[in-house]
Design an enzyme around this catalytic site. Structure first.
Site, PDB file in Angstrom:
ATOM      1  N   ASP A  11      -2.378  -4.004  -2.154  1.00 41.53           N
ATOM      2  CA  ASP A  11      -1.000  -4.159  -2.003  1.00 41.53           C
ATOM      3  C   ASP A  11      -0.292  -3.831  -3.422  1.00 41.53           C
ATOM      4  O   ASP A  11      -0.848  -3.846  -4.312  1.00 41.53           O
ATOM      5  CB  ASP A  11      -0.638  -5.741  -1.429  1.00 41.53           C
ATOM      6  CG  ASP A  11       0.761  -5.860  -1.248  1.00 41.53           C
ATOM      7  OD1 ASP A  11       1.266  -5.001  -0.739  1.00 41.53           O
ATOM      8  OD2 ASP A  11       1.239  -6.717  -1.718  1.00 41.53           O
ATOM      9  N   TYR A  43       7.590  -1.844  -4.252  1.00 42.74           N
ATOM     10  CA  TYR A  43       7.528  -0.587  -3.935  1.00 42.74           C
ATOM     11  C   TYR A  43       8.878  -0.195  -2.983  1.00 42.74           C
ATOM     12  O   TYR A  43       9.027   0.895  -2.830  1.00 42.74           O
ATOM     13  CB  TYR A  43       6.338  -0.259  -3.245  1.00 42.74           C
ATOM     14  CG  TYR A  43       4.895  -0.363  -3.935  1.00 42.74           C
ATOM     15  CD1 TYR A  43       4.743  -0.627  -5.010  1.00 42.74           C
ATOM     16  CD2 TYR A  43       3.715   0.126  -3.176  1.00 42.74           C
ATOM     17  CE1 TYR A  43       3.786  -0.439  -5.797  1.00 42.74           C
ATOM     18  CE2 TYR A  43       2.616   0.280  -3.908  1.00 42.74           C
ATOM     19  CZ  TYR A  43       2.568   0.044  -5.020  1.00 42.74           C
ATOM     20  OH  TYR A  43       1.299  -0.030  -5.734  1.00 42.74           O
ATOM     21  N   GLY A  44       9.332  -1.214  -2.237  1.00 37.79           N
ATOM     22  CA  GLY A  44       9.993  -1.196  -1.237  1.00 37.79           C
ATOM     23  C   GLY A  44      11.216  -0.065  -1.245  1.00 37.79           C
ATOM     24  O   GLY A  44      11.596   0.449  -0.247  1.00 37.79           O
ATOM     25  N   CYS A  74      -0.099  -3.063   2.680  1.00 34.26           N
ATOM     26  CA  CYS A  74       1.070  -3.039   2.287  1.00 34.26           C
ATOM     27  C   CYS A  74       1.648  -1.927   3.622  1.00 34.26           C
ATOM     28  O   CYS A  74       1.195  -0.951   3.568  1.00 34.26           O
ATOM     29  CB  CYS A  74       0.804  -2.478   0.972  1.00 34.26           C
ATOM     30  SG  CYS A  74       2.725  -1.925   0.384  1.00 34.26           S
ATOM     31  N   CYS A 185       6.130  -6.743   6.819  1.00 36.58           N
ATOM     32  CA  CYS A 185       5.970  -6.329   5.285  1.00 36.58           C
ATOM     33  C   CYS A 185       4.909  -7.464   5.063  1.00 36.58           C
ATOM     34  O   CYS A 185       5.136  -8.999   5.356  1.00 36.58           O
ATOM     35  CB  CYS A 185       6.965  -6.672   4.384  1.00 36.58           C
ATOM     36  SG  CYS A 185       6.804  -6.835   2.646  1.00 36.58           S
TER      37      CYS A 185
HETATM   38  N1  DGL Z   1       3.898  -6.010   0.558  1.00 41.25           N
HETATM   39  C1  DGL Z   1       4.449  -4.631   0.881  1.00 41.25           C
HETATM   40  C2  DGL Z   1       4.907  -4.235   2.237  1.00 41.25           C
HETATM   41  O1  DGL Z   1       4.075  -4.677   3.218  1.00 41.25           O
HETATM   42  C3  DGL Z   1       5.331  -4.011  -0.261  1.00 41.25           C
HETATM   43  C4  DGL Z   1       6.520  -4.756  -0.675  1.00 41.25           C
HETATM   44  C5  DGL Z   1       7.175  -4.047  -1.812  1.00 41.25           C
HETATM   45  O2  DGL Z   1       6.481  -4.058  -2.716  1.00 41.25           O
HETATM   46  O3  DGL Z   1       8.331  -3.694  -1.828  1.00 41.25           O
HETATM   47  O4  DGL Z   1       5.442  -3.505   2.444  1.00 41.25           O
END
Ligand code: DGL
Length: 259
Positions: A11, A43-44, A74, A185
């Site tokens: 993730d 990452y969003g 993720c 998420c």
């Molecule tokens: N946990 C991640 C997801 O499921 C990423 C969240 C992120 O880094 O913005 O989208």
């Protein structure tokens, strides 16, 4: 045929531990290697190409660790890179995060389903396709969980600020009559206690796909003949692209999540 190699779980940060926990519970004899990027989280709202390069580096690392199967725990990385990763690392089995729109659409009585996810997941093709396939005749409301990932990464899930963020995200959905809220998420299940407080007294079901993802992992192990022959508890290791302090946080949060 047995295979004692580890399962890799990846993730952007701490969020995938909500999937790690379910895999650990369902498959306690399997060795697990968890990679929480940490350095590039969140990452969003990053561009798709950037997320794809990060996911490539992460899956490459897990492959170098000898993983027999990889879970991209993720939603954002799945939306940006799952086809690319499956093609590049074939025949490695790779499990991604499907937005759990289908079960929510099947279960809704009000005809209104809410989905909380990162911006990048919500504007991806994967989400659009899933929503179009299962959401026919149903109103699917999408809302980015603004600030949610940061709250979890900073261990501030139990603060008044967290409650305010969650209230702000779900308020509009509740006004429009949602009876299902999908957590799209993997960081968001850590906010469940707050979400439950905000939803107290309302007839709303929260859909967390992580137990279904763990079942999918078990199914693929059987399909590929990859279950471990070990009978003791599988070894768990934690890796990160950030620093040792972050790696220790991953380990601590993982252990706390099991109790
Ligand atoms: N946990 C991640 C997801 O499921 C990423 C969240 C992120 O880094 O913005 O989208």
């Amino acid at each position: 045929m047995a295979n004692n190699a580890p399962i890799g779980i990846y993730d952007s940060g701490l969020g995938g531990l909500t999937v790690w926990r379910e895999v650990r519970r369902l498959l306690p004899h399997e060795a697990l290697v968890y990679l929480g990027d940490g350095k590039n989280c969140p990452y969003g709202s990053r561009p798709k190409e950037e997320i794809r390069a990060l996911a490539d580096e992460a899956v490459g690392t897990l492959v170098a660790e000898g993983c027999k199967l990889v879970v991209v725990a993720c939603n954002t990385a799945t939306a940006a890179a799952i086809d690319f990763l499956r093609a590049k690392y074939a025949p490695l089995p790779i499990v991604g995060m499907e937005p759990a729109v289908k079960p929510a659409c099947l279960a809704t009585r009000s005809g209104v389903v809410g989905v909380l996810a990162t911006e990048r997941s919500l504007d991806g093709d994967l989400f659009r396709r899933t929503a179009a396939r299962y959401g026919r005749g149903i109103e699917v409301l999408t809302v980015p969980g603004r600030g949610f990932v940061e709250l979890v990464e900073q261990d501030r899930e139990q603060t008044p600020e967290a409650e305010a963020c969650v209230r702000a995200a779900v308020g509009g959905m509740l006004d429009r009559g949602v009876d299902q809220i999908v957590l799209g998420c993997t960081h968001y299940p850590f906010l469940l206690p707050v979400l439950k407080r905000v939803l107290a007294g309302r007839d709303v079901t929260v859909v967390d796909p992580s137990p279904a993802v763990a079942r999918r992992v078990a199914q693929l192990l059987d399909e590929y003949g990859l279950r471990t022959a070990d009978k003791g508890p599988g070894r768990c290791r934690f890796l990160t692209f950030a620093d040792e302090a972050y790696r220790l946080r991953l380990e601590k949060k993982a252990m706390e999540s099991l109790v």
